[in-house]
Design a protein around this motif. Structure first.
Motif, PDB file in Angstrom:
ATOM      1  N   LEU A  52      18.479 -10.984 -53.710  1.00 42.94           N
ATOM      2  CA  LEU A  52      18.878  -9.634 -53.302  1.00 42.94           C
ATOM      3  C   LEU A  52      18.166  -8.565 -54.124  1.00 42.94           C
ATOM      4  O   LEU A  52      17.789  -7.516 -53.595  1.00 42.94           O
ATOM      5  N   ILE A  53      17.958  -8.840 -55.408  1.00 41.06           N
ATOM      6  CA  ILE A  53      17.320  -7.859 -56.287  1.00 41.06           C
ATOM      7  C   ILE A  53      15.870  -7.604 -55.874  1.00 41.06           C
ATOM      8  O   ILE A  53      15.408  -6.460 -55.916  1.00 41.06           O
ATOM      9  N   VAL A  54      15.155  -8.641 -55.482  1.00 41.87           N
ATOM     10  CA  VAL A  54      13.739  -8.443 -55.129  1.00 41.87           C
ATOM     11  C   VAL A  54      13.564  -7.784 -53.769  1.00 41.87           C
ATOM     12  O   VAL A  54      12.482  -7.278 -53.468  1.00 41.87           O
ATOM     13  N   LEU A  55      14.604  -7.771 -52.965  1.00 41.35           N
ATOM     14  CA  LEU A  55      14.516  -7.132 -51.652  1.00 41.35           C
ATOM     15  C   LEU A  55      14.625  -5.618 -51.782  1.00 41.35           C
ATOM     16  O   LEU A  55      15.371  -5.111 -52.617  1.00 41.35           O
ATOM     17  N   PRO A  56      13.927  -4.882 -50.945  1.00 39.73           N
ATOM     18  CA  PRO A  56      14.170  -3.443 -50.902  1.00 39.73           C
ATOM     19  C   PRO A  56      15.638  -3.191 -50.530  1.00 39.73           C
ATOM     20  O   PRO A  56      16.221  -3.926 -49.726  1.00 39.73           O
ATOM     21  N   GLU A  57      16.229  -2.176 -51.125  1.00 40.40           N
ATOM     22  CA  GLU A  57      17.652  -1.904 -50.912  1.00 40.40           C
ATOM     23  C   GLU A  57      18.012  -1.774 -49.436  1.00 40.40           C
ATOM     24  O   GLU A  57      19.100  -2.175 -49.023  1.00 40.40           O
ATOM     25  N   GLU A  58      17.114  -1.233 -48.630  1.00 39.40           N
ATOM     26  CA  GLU A  58      17.445  -1.058 -47.207  1.00 39.40           C
ATOM     27  C   GLU A  58      17.539  -2.394 -46.453  1.00 39.40           C
ATOM     28  O   GLU A  58      18.132  -2.454 -45.379  1.00 39.40           O
ATOM     29  N   ARG A  59      16.971  -3.456 -47.003  1.00 37.43           N
ATOM     30  CA  ARG A  59      17.055  -4.772 -46.357  1.00 37.43           C
ATOM     31  C   ARG A  59      18.292  -5.561 -46.770  1.00 37.43           C
ATOM     32  O   ARG A  59      18.697  -6.500 -46.084  1.00 37.43           O
ATOM     33  N   ASP A 104      20.504 -16.593 -45.893  1.00 34.10           N
ATOM     34  CA  ASP A 104      19.092 -16.873 -46.145  1.00 34.10           C
ATOM     35  C   ASP A 104      18.373 -15.542 -46.354  1.00 34.10           C
ATOM     36  O   ASP A 104      18.227 -14.760 -45.415  1.00 34.10           O
ATOM     37  N   ALA A 105      17.903 -15.310 -47.572  1.00 37.64           N
ATOM     38  CA  ALA A 105      17.355 -13.996 -47.904  1.00 37.64           C
ATOM     39  C   ALA A 105      15.896 -13.827 -47.533  1.00 37.64           C
ATOM     40  O   ALA A 105      15.458 -12.710 -47.291  1.00 37.64           O
ATOM     41  N   THR A 106      15.135 -14.907 -47.509  1.00 37.81           N
ATOM     42  CA  THR A 106      13.702 -14.709 -47.304  1.00 37.81           C
ATOM     43  C   THR A 106      13.031 -15.957 -46.761  1.00 37.81           C
ATOM     44  O   THR A 106      13.519 -17.065 -46.931  1.00 37.81           O
ATOM     45  N   ASP A 107      11.905 -15.740 -46.144  1.00 37.28           N
ATOM     46  CA  ASP A 107      11.018 -16.845 -45.789  1.00 37.28           C
ATOM     47  C   ASP A 107       9.656 -16.615 -46.443  1.00 37.28           C
ATOM     48  O   ASP A 107       8.678 -17.227 -46.101  1.00 37.28           O
ATOM     49  N   SER A 108       9.616 -15.738 -47.425  1.00 32.13           N
ATOM     50  CA  SER A 108       8.392 -15.359 -48.114  1.00 32.13           C
ATOM     51  C   SER A 108       8.218 -16.171 -49.394  1.00 32.13           C
ATOM     52  O   SER A 108       9.107 -16.193 -50.250  1.00 32.13           O
ATOM     53  N   ILE A 109       7.070 -16.797 -49.536  1.00 34.87           N
ATOM     54  CA  ILE A 109       6.764 -17.550 -50.757  1.00 34.87           C
ATOM     55  C   ILE A 109       6.710 -16.603 -51.951  1.00 34.87           C
ATOM     56  O   ILE A 109       7.186 -16.939 -53.044  1.00 34.87           O
ATOM     57  N   GLU A 110       6.161 -15.409 -51.752  1.00 39.42           N
ATOM     58  CA  GLU A 110       6.069 -14.438 -52.835  1.00 39.42           C
ATOM     59  C   GLU A 110       7.446 -14.037 -53.343  1.00 39.42           C
ATOM     60  O   GLU A 110       7.666 -13.961 -54.556  1.00 39.42           O
TER      61      GLU A 110
END
Length: 171
Positions: free
Chosen positions: A89-96, A103-109
């Motif tokens: 959640l912290i690495v996501l932009p607040e609006e997301r 499931d927060a992401t499908d991004s390897i980065e």
């Protein structure tokens, strides 16, 4: 259920040799310090009753869950799991964040940055620290191409650090 062995002990006395059972649990740490840490990033920590399913848990069992800006954990939730899901959640932009459920992401980065961040955040929890978290991640079975969490963190995580730096996050 974890495998049991009968080696080097009194007959009939089971010993659980699964290193995953040695990881630090939220109940051992308490909820106050993690809740305060998460609040600095605009997140909430919600305690789930023993034996109740954890809302938003991707892996189930005792693993932490995420829905919106809330991280869910029980006393038996590993601290590394709580920090990992909070890290997503912290690495996501607040609006997301409000759209996240399980499931927060499908991004390897983002996944790499989350793994790095959970280690960094461990230093902000009394009685935890990065050394303990790295050991717990290895015991739990995190897998990195250099063979250990420490090797990845120290030698192979430049992309994760760059991701966090670009967003003004701790690294």
């Amino acid at each position: 259920m974890h495998p049991q062995t009968q080696a080097s002990i009194s007959p009939g006395e089971p010993v659980d040799n699964d290193p995953a059972n040695t990881v630090l649990r939220v109940g051992q740490l308490g909820f106050d310090a993690p809740a305060a840490l998460l609040a600095t990033f605009g997140l909430k920590l919600e305690r789930v009753a023993d034996n109740e399913p954890i809302p938003g848990s991707f892996w189930g069992d005792e693993e932490a869950g995420i829905i919106g800006i809330t991280v869910y954990a029980r006393d038996d939730t590993p601290v590394h799991s709580l920090l990992h899901e909070a890290g997503h959640l912290i690495v996501l932009p607040e609006e997301r964040r409000p759209d996240v459920h399980t499931d927060a992401t499908d991004s390897i980065e983002e996944e790499n940055a989350t793994c790095y961040l959970q280690i960094v955040l461990a230093d902000r929890l009394p009685g935890v620290g990065r050394e303990r978290l790295i050991a717990d991640m290895d015991a739990w079975g995190y897998s990195f191409r250099l063979g250990s969490t420490r090797a990845w963190f120290e030698q192979d995580a430049a992309d994760a650090r760059a991701f966090l730096l670009e967003r003004g996050l701790p690294c």
